[in-house]
Enzyme design. Sequence first.
Site, short mmCIF file in Angstrom:
data_model
loop_
_atom_site.label_atom_id
_atom_site.label_comp_id
_atom_site.label_asym_id
_atom_site.label_seq_id
_atom_site.Cartn_x
_atom_site.Cartn_y
_atom_site.Cartn_z
N SER A 157 1.13 -1.32 0.13
CA SER A 157 -0.22 0.18 0.09
C SER A 157 0.88 1.62 -0.50
O SER A 157 2.54 1.38 0.43
CB SER A 157 -0.91 0.01 0.98
OG SER A 157 -1.23 0.54 1.59
N TYR A 170 -2.58 -1.41 10.49
CA TYR A 170 -2.50 -1.63 9.13
C TYR A 170 -0.79 -1.76 8.28
O TYR A 170 -0.90 -1.82 7.68
CB TYR A 170 -3.81 -0.36 8.31
CG TYR A 170 -3.67 -0.68 6.99
CD1 TYR A 170 -4.69 -2.06 6.34
CD2 TYR A 170 -2.87 0.41 5.88
CE1 TYR A 170 -4.41 -1.76 4.47
CE2 TYR A 170 -3.62 0.21 4.31
CZ TYR A 170 -3.87 -0.92 4.34
OH TYR A 170 -3.97 -0.76 2.90
#
Length: 278
Positions: A157, A170
């Site tokens: 990401s 995350y």
Amino acid sequence: MTGKLDGKVAFITGAARSQGRSHALRLAKEGADIIAIDLCAPVDTIEMYPGATEADLAETVKLVEDLDRRIVATKADVRDSAAVKKAVDDGVAELGRLDIVLGNAGVFEIAPALEITDEAWQTMLDVNLTGVWNTCRAALPHLVAGGRGGSILLTSSTAGLKGTPNTVHYTATKHGVVGIMRTLANEFGQHSIRVNTVHPTGVDTVMIQNPKTWGLFLPDDPNPSREKAEAIFATTNTLPIPWVEPIDISNAIAFLVSDEARYITGATLPVDAGYTIK
């Protein structure tokens, strides 16, 4: 016409919908057969969007078969190393080989750092980090035994390249995925196995298209919506778009796992509309 992945087999996690389904279809269009797994159920502590379903996975199967490619699909949890290994072993036994691995399965949740519970922290690590390791560990023996090299592509990401507020659990996992990638790229390069990561900005899927994410961008709005959030999303990217589409990630992956990228390994490729340079 022939595709650049003709005769190859790809193992894809999180293949029931969204990016995973897009990747399966993109690789199938290039001639690959598919081994697919998905949890097909909700994940505890992930409240902002629903989990994929068995019907979603069945639709992925249909769409791949409509492209005249073979697919072996299994309901399996990437947190369960034995289940992942069995799915890969069974898929290779049926399809005959393994060439490509996409560690795509992952979850996302938003919370201020000091409000993240022990359970929420552990679930995020178990799915996004241990799940990626389980994927690689199950697949690598087949890539080595095949003697043809191979390509592993792990979905990180933009949060794997820079700090992202309200997502510390995350963000930690997505940085960790880069560590897995770099280490395996070094360790298995001798077998001509390439390992890379892809780093999307926001992708137009259920993971960001939900009221909780919109609310993060519109904290004073009691009724946040996709339409209201769109303009603010766009301010986070350098290019004038709010988010990318799953196919944008799939196109990058199709290149990276093909022989066109035969000497690219250990790379962190942003597909981020300039998010990480802004």
